[in-house]
Structures are given as C-alpha cells and as structure tokens.
Design an enzyme around this catalytic site. Structure first.
Site, PDB file in Angstrom:
ATOM      1  N   LYS A  21      11.529  26.430  20.943  1.00 47.19           N
ATOM      2  CA  LYS A  21      10.138  25.648  22.075  1.00 47.19           C
ATOM      3  C   LYS A  21      10.313  24.410  21.086  1.00 47.19           C
ATOM      4  CE  LYS A  21       6.716  26.543  19.859  1.00 47.19           C
ATOM      5  NZ  LYS A  21       5.465  25.720  19.158  1.00 47.19           N
ATOM      6  N   ASN A  22      10.953  23.588  19.689  1.00 47.01           N
ATOM      7  CA  ASN A  22      10.513  22.513  19.110  1.00 47.01           C
ATOM      8  C   ASN A  22      11.559  21.357  19.210  1.00 47.01           C
ATOM      9  OD1 ASN A  22       7.278  24.327  18.503  1.00 47.01           O
ATOM     10  ND2 ASN A  22       8.184  24.591  16.271  1.00 47.01           N
ATOM     11  N   CYS A 114      -6.557  23.138  15.408  1.00 46.61           N
ATOM     12  CA  CYS A 114      -6.290  24.289  14.925  1.00 46.61           C
ATOM     13  C   CYS A 114      -6.207  25.466  14.739  1.00 46.61           C
ATOM     14  CB  CYS A 114      -5.263  24.082  15.840  1.00 46.61           C
ATOM     15  SG  CYS A 114      -3.594  25.337  15.605  1.00 46.61           S
ATOM     16  N   ARG A 119      -4.927  19.378  10.653  1.00 44.83           N
ATOM     17  CA  ARG A 119      -3.660  18.607  11.502  1.00 44.83           C
ATOM     18  C   ARG A 119      -4.078  17.266  12.562  1.00 44.83           C
ATOM     19  NH1 ARG A 119      -0.941  23.815  15.186  1.00 44.83           N
ATOM     20  NH2 ARG A 119       1.192  22.115  14.790  1.00 44.83           N
ATOM     21  N   ASP A 302       7.065  27.369   9.609  1.00 47.54           N
ATOM     22  CA  ASP A 302       6.704  29.052  11.360  1.00 47.54           C
ATOM     23  C   ASP A 302       7.450  29.960  10.754  1.00 47.54           C
ATOM     24  OD1 ASP A 302       7.770  26.337  13.133  1.00 47.54           O
ATOM     25  OD2 ASP A 302       5.637  26.844  11.696  1.00 47.54           O
ATOM     26  N   ARG A 394       2.882  31.768  23.598  1.00 50.11           N
ATOM     27  CA  ARG A 394       3.671  30.794  23.625  1.00 50.11           C
ATOM     28  C   ARG A 394       4.592  30.511  23.334  1.00 50.11           C
ATOM     29  NH1 ARG A 394      -1.462  27.097  19.792  1.00 50.11           N
ATOM     30  NH2 ARG A 394       0.289  25.934  21.063  1.00 50.11           N
TER      31      ARG A 394
HETATM   32  C1  EPZ Z   1       5.374  20.892  14.131  1.00 50.41           C
HETATM   33  O1  EPZ Z   1       4.279  20.239  14.323  1.00 50.41           O
HETATM   34  C2  EPZ Z   1       5.895  22.043  15.199  1.00 50.41           C
HETATM   35  N1  EPZ Z   1       5.875  22.457  15.911  1.00 50.41           N
HETATM   36  C3  EPZ Z   1       5.128  23.837  13.914  1.00 50.41           C
HETATM   37  O2  EPZ Z   1       5.225  25.168  14.817  1.00 50.41           O
HETATM   38  C4  EPZ Z   1       5.301  23.414  12.667  1.00 50.41           C
HETATM   39  O3  EPZ Z   1       5.050  24.141  11.408  1.00 50.41           O
HETATM   40  C5  EPZ Z   1       5.547  21.718  12.123  1.00 50.41           C
HETATM   41  O4  EPZ Z   1       5.806  20.991  12.852  1.00 50.41           O
HETATM   42  C6  EPZ Z   1       5.728  22.267  10.541  1.00 50.41           C
HETATM   43  O5  EPZ Z   1       6.853  22.488  10.766  1.00 50.41           O
HETATM   44  C7  EPZ Z   1       5.973  21.430  17.029  1.00 50.41           C
HETATM   45  O6  EPZ Z   1       7.100  21.379  16.878  1.00 50.41           O
HETATM   46  C8  EPZ Z   1       6.191  21.067  18.749  1.00 50.41           C
HETATM   47  P1  EPZ Z   1       3.068  18.124  11.017  1.00 50.41           P
HETATM   48  P2  EPZ Z   1       3.929  19.449  13.581  1.00 50.41           P
HETATM   49  O7  EPZ Z   1       2.879  17.396  11.646  1.00 50.41           O
HETATM   50  O8  EPZ Z   1       4.456  17.796  14.194  1.00 50.41           O
HETATM   51  C9  EPZ Z   1       0.117  17.071   8.349  1.00 50.41           C
HETATM   52  C10 EPZ Z   1       5.278  26.730  15.564  1.00 50.41           C
HETATM   53  O9  EPZ Z   1       4.630  27.821  15.140  1.00 50.41           O
HETATM   54  N2  EPZ Z   1       0.031  15.936   9.166  1.00 50.41           N
HETATM   55  O10 EPZ Z   1       5.078  18.150  10.700  1.00 50.41           O
HETATM   56  O11 EPZ Z   1       1.776  19.337  14.203  1.00 50.41           O
HETATM   57  C11 EPZ Z   1      -0.954  18.532   8.684  1.00 50.41           C
HETATM   58  O12 EPZ Z   1      -1.662  18.477   9.013  1.00 50.41           O
HETATM   59  C12 EPZ Z   1       4.810  25.165  14.901  1.00 50.41           C
HETATM   60  O13 EPZ Z   1       5.887  26.510  16.623  1.00 50.41           O
HETATM   61  C13 EPZ Z   1      -0.885  14.942   8.624  1.00 50.41           C
HETATM   62  O14 EPZ Z   1      -2.242  15.222   7.797  1.00 50.41           O
HETATM   63  O15 EPZ Z   1       4.166  19.297  12.123  1.00 50.41           O
HETATM   64  C14 EPZ Z   1       0.168  19.039   8.286  1.00 50.41           C
HETATM   65  O16 EPZ Z   1      -0.217  19.733   7.423  1.00 50.41           O
HETATM   66  C15 EPZ Z   1       3.305  25.643  14.100  1.00 50.41           C
HETATM   67  N3  EPZ Z   1      -1.067  13.815   9.380  1.00 50.41           N
HETATM   68  C16 EPZ Z   1       1.878  18.510   8.049  1.00 50.41           C
HETATM   69  O17 EPZ Z   1       1.326  17.337   7.948  1.00 50.41           O
HETATM   70  C17 EPZ Z   1      -0.367  13.513  10.610  1.00 50.41           C
HETATM   71  O18 EPZ Z   1      -0.825  12.411  11.152  1.00 50.41           O
HETATM   72  C18 EPZ Z   1       2.492  19.099   8.399  1.00 50.41           C
HETATM   73  O19 EPZ Z   1       2.821  18.724   9.749  1.00 50.41           O
HETATM   74  C19 EPZ Z   1       0.006  14.576  11.127  1.00 50.41           C
HETATM   75  C20 EPZ Z   1       0.621  15.359  10.535  1.00 50.41           C
END
Ligand code: EPZ
Length: 411
Positions: A21-22, A114, A119, A302, A394
């Site tokens: 998915k990711n 969310c 996020r 995850d 999902r």
């Molecule tokens: C991806 O989300 C995945 N989703 C998530 O999987 C996964 O948990 C996450 O990466 C971490 O591995 C997809 O790939 C579609 P991040 P993403 O940006 O990109 C902070 C699932 O269950 N952050 O690495 O949104 C954020 O708040 C889902 O399959 C900022 O502060 O994750 C978080 O605390 C859930 N500013 C941390 O970084 C930003 O601009 C990690 O977020 C972006 C992120």
C-alpha cells in the site's frame, strides 16, 4: 461494518502477501508526472487505492482498471485535488510534488488531523520552497507556485517518508540537481525511485540518507509492479506467533522484515527465512521484549499495535516506546477491554503479560490498531466484535478470506 471473530484460533497454512500500500500510493501520485500511459500491475484491492484513484480521476486523469492491472494517463491540464477527497486520506498530499513540477502551481486543502497525531506537512512545504516555490496559506488551503523549480540542497529535520517522496517527485523535473539530506530510507522510497527512473528520471541514493535527483525535461510512460507489502507480511507473521501457529508467508522480501523477524526471534518465535517466503512457528512461551519504533531500518511504527497485541500474552512485562508518532496508542483502551494489562506514560507503554485475553466488543480507531484487534480477537477466548472495521479494509487486501484460509473463525 463490523468483523466477528471467535477465538482461540491457531493459524496454520500459507498466505500470499499483496503489493505494498505504501509503495503504490506514492507511485500513483508519481504517474501524474508523465503524459504517457503508466501501467501498474498487481494493484491490491484496498480502500486507500480506491480513494486515491477517485482523487486523480476527479483531477481529470484517465484511469482504467482491469482485474489488478491499472492504466493511468494524463490527458492534458490536471485540475487541483478536491477538498473533500483530500480530507479522506493523507496520502493525497503526494500529488503536490508532481503537480508543482509539471504545472507550476498546486492548490490543496491543509491536512485534517488524523487518529495517530497532527501529522503536518511543514517538511513537504519547506522542500518545495527550497526548490523555489512560493508557498501561500489561505482559507484552509495551501497554494504552491513556481515558474520553474530550481535544484537545491534540502535538509529534512526528520526523515519523513511522505516529505522525502513528495520532494523527490518534484525535483525530477526541476532545473539542475537536488539533494535530499536526512532522507527517509524506507523500501517504499526505493520502489518509488525505481519507478521514476524507469520513467526517465535520474535519481541515485534512494535507500540511503542522501538522495540525489538530476532534473530532466520530461518523464515517459512505464509498466511497473510494486514491491510486496512488508507491513501486511509483518502482520501475518505476528498473528502466527500470537496464535502459536505455523504459517508460510509467501511473496515477501526478507530484507524488508529484518526488524520484525529479530524481535519475534527475541521473543522466542521460530523464523526460517527462505528466498521469497518466511516460515513462522509460534511457541507456547512468549518472552517479553523491549521495542522502540524508529524510522527504517528500525522497528516499524506500523507494526507497533500488532506487536503490542502479541505481547499481551507474553510471560512477563514488555516495554514499547513509540518514537515516530505522538499519539499512536489508540488501540490500548480497546485491548484493556479484552483484559490486557497495559500502562501508558506519554509515548511509552508497559505491557504486563497475562495467560490470555478475553473476547469483547471493541472498535478500530485506525488501520493498524484495527489489525491489532483482529489479532487479539483470534487469541482471546470467545466471540469478539470489531466495529469501524472499514479502517482495516484500507490496507489489508482480502483479509477475511486470507485469515479464514489459515483457520480463523472470522466474518
Ligand atoms: C508514511 O506516512 C506511511 N504512510 C505511514 O503508514 C507510516 O506510519 C509513516 O510513513 C512512518 O513510517 C504512507 O506511506 C502512505 P512521515 P507519512 O511523514 O509519510 C512528522 C500506515 O499505517 N512529520 O514519515 O505521513 C509526522 O507528524 C500508515 O500504513 C512532520 O512533522 O509519515 C510524524 O510524527 C500510517 N512534518 C512523523 O513525521 C512533515 O512535514 C513521521 O511522518 C511530515 C511529517
């Protein structure tokens, strides 16, 4: 919609993992970078893919789906993503980079909070600004504008997966060379880079913490098959261990599962890695472990909820620290309803193992929390009901049948 599970179950047999998915969500966004036909194979039948396809069709992109093969073709100007659809799924933000690179402007609603934390997208926007875009926030929307994107050095305060993907996609059509430093290392980043390079992009270093992108004029069509879903695979591995079963998980890349296998082995489960499959054998006595979730290659956030459900029946107390998200313990109150003994303090949870869980009426709060409750329902004695099960669909293709085929009493 609810899922009913009667436990206890012992999972036995074989299960085939679907495409990631990711990996597929950023790849679908990356398809917007080309004006030629993009073919994607082995597309999983999961709700998040359906929502993103609805989003890009609403943007005027031609999408045809035959079985699990997708054809995507941009027919000219792409419209901005719709407010309503963006609110439904965070991965919508991944269309920003492609649109900004291709059309010089993109307007998108700001992220809704969310279940697992605020996020924000500040790192995404910081990257676009570094490439020369003018960023304006107005009326709940963000507008990014750039005549021409210019290559630059971008340092990510946190190795954000989405920010790395979005900036990498924008930089493929920028003028000159860009470097993303402190980039995320996840396998899905590497898969996206491979996909973009087959379209004619010039990306090196994906999978390391410095990614170099040399801008090119345009990107061509491609025929691509994404990597298997390491989190789906991990979920079935932990479910096997939790139910003390014996299952062969097929269509995996063992390298992507190292942290999960290591922690399962540490807790006493038998893991036998073969070429593209993994044999998991649960043991009666589960040893407690310490887990800290970290960006790849650390233990994946995850997998945190699923592993917590597994550790509820360990012989002793385990500790889990969630270092990636600030609010990813929504599954704890639901596990407590099933008799678990868990104490949380900020981002740390202490799980005191008990002989077994008892069935209950619980609710899924997010995708992985839902998966954890399915796992707990298979371990618990009696009939459990999991409400809000739409969260689970999902990201887990055909989960009811896959689990039924392994012997679960689930519907
Ligand atoms: C991806 O989300 C995945 N989703 C998530 O999987 C996964 O948990 C996450 O990466 C971490 O591995 C997809 O790939 C579609 P991040 P993403 O940006 O990109 C902070 C699932 O269950 N952050 O690495 O949104 C954020 O708040 C889902 O399959 C900022 O502060 O994750 C978080 O605390 C859930 N500013 C941390 O970084 C930003 O601009 C990690 O977020 C972006 C992120």
């Amino acid at each position: 919609m609810a899922i009913k599970i009667t436990g206890p179950t012992i999972l036995r047999g074989e299960v085939e993992v679907s495409s990631s998915k990711n990996a597929i969500l950023p790849i679908l966004a990356g398809s917007l970078l080309s004006n030629d036909e993009v073919i994607i194979n082995k597309v999983p039948d999961i709700n998040d893919v359906d929502v993103i396809l609805e989003l890009i069709m609403d943007m005027g992109v031609k999408v045809e789906k035959k079985d699990n093969k997708l054809s995507i073709k941009c027919l000219g100007k792409i419209n901005n993503p719709s407010y309503e659809l963006v609110r439904q799924i965070r991965a919508s933000f991944l269309v920003m980079g492609p649109l900004l690179a291709k059309q010089g402007i993109v307007k998108i609603s700001l992220p809704g909070g969310c279940a697992i934390g605020t996020r924000p997208i500040d790192l995404h926007l910081k990257g676009f600004a570094a490439l020369g875009a003018d960023i304006q926030l107005s009326g709940g929307n963000v507008v990014a504008k750039a005549g021409e994107l210019i290559g630059n050095h971008i340092y990510l305060d946190f190795p954000s997966v989405g920010a790395t993907e979005n900036i990498m996609m924008a930089a493929t059509l920028a003028q000159g060379t860009s470097y993303i430093e402190n980039a995320a290392l996840e396998p899905e980043i590497v898969d996206l880079a491979n996909f973009l390079n087959l379209m004619g992009a010039k990306i090196t270093g994906a999978g390391s913490n410095v990614i170099k992108i040399e801008g090119v004029k345009e990107l061509k069509g491609v025929n691509y098959t994404p990597i298997p879903d390491r989190i789906e695979a991990g979920t079935y591995m932990v479910a096997t261990a939790a139910t003390r079963g014996e299952v062969i998980i097929k269509n995996v890349i063992p390298e992507h599962l190292k942290a999960i296998s290591a922690k399962l082995i540490e807790s006493g489960t038998i893991i036998d890695e073969q070429d593209k499959q993994i044999l998991v054998k649960g043991r009666n006595v589960v040893k407690p472990v310490y887990i800290k979730t970290l960006p790849y290659p650390g233990f994946p956030t995850d997998m945190q909820a699923q592993f917590m459900a597994y550790l509820c029946s360990a012989k002793g107390s385990s500790v889990i620290t969630e270092s990636v998200f600030e609010n990813r313990f929504m599954h704890v109150p639901e596990l407590l309803r099933m008799g678990a003994e868990i104490k949380t303090e900020g981002r740390t949870a202490i799980i005191k193992g008990i002989p077994t869980l008892t069935s209950a009426n619980v609710k899924a709060t997010d995708l992985r929390a839902g998966a954890a409750l399915v796992l707990a329902g298979m371990v618990a004695e009696g009939e459990s009901i999991i409400n809000n099960s739409h969260h689970i669909y999902r990201g887990y293709e055909n989960i009811i049948n896959k689990l039924k085929n392994l012997g679960a009493h689930i519907e």
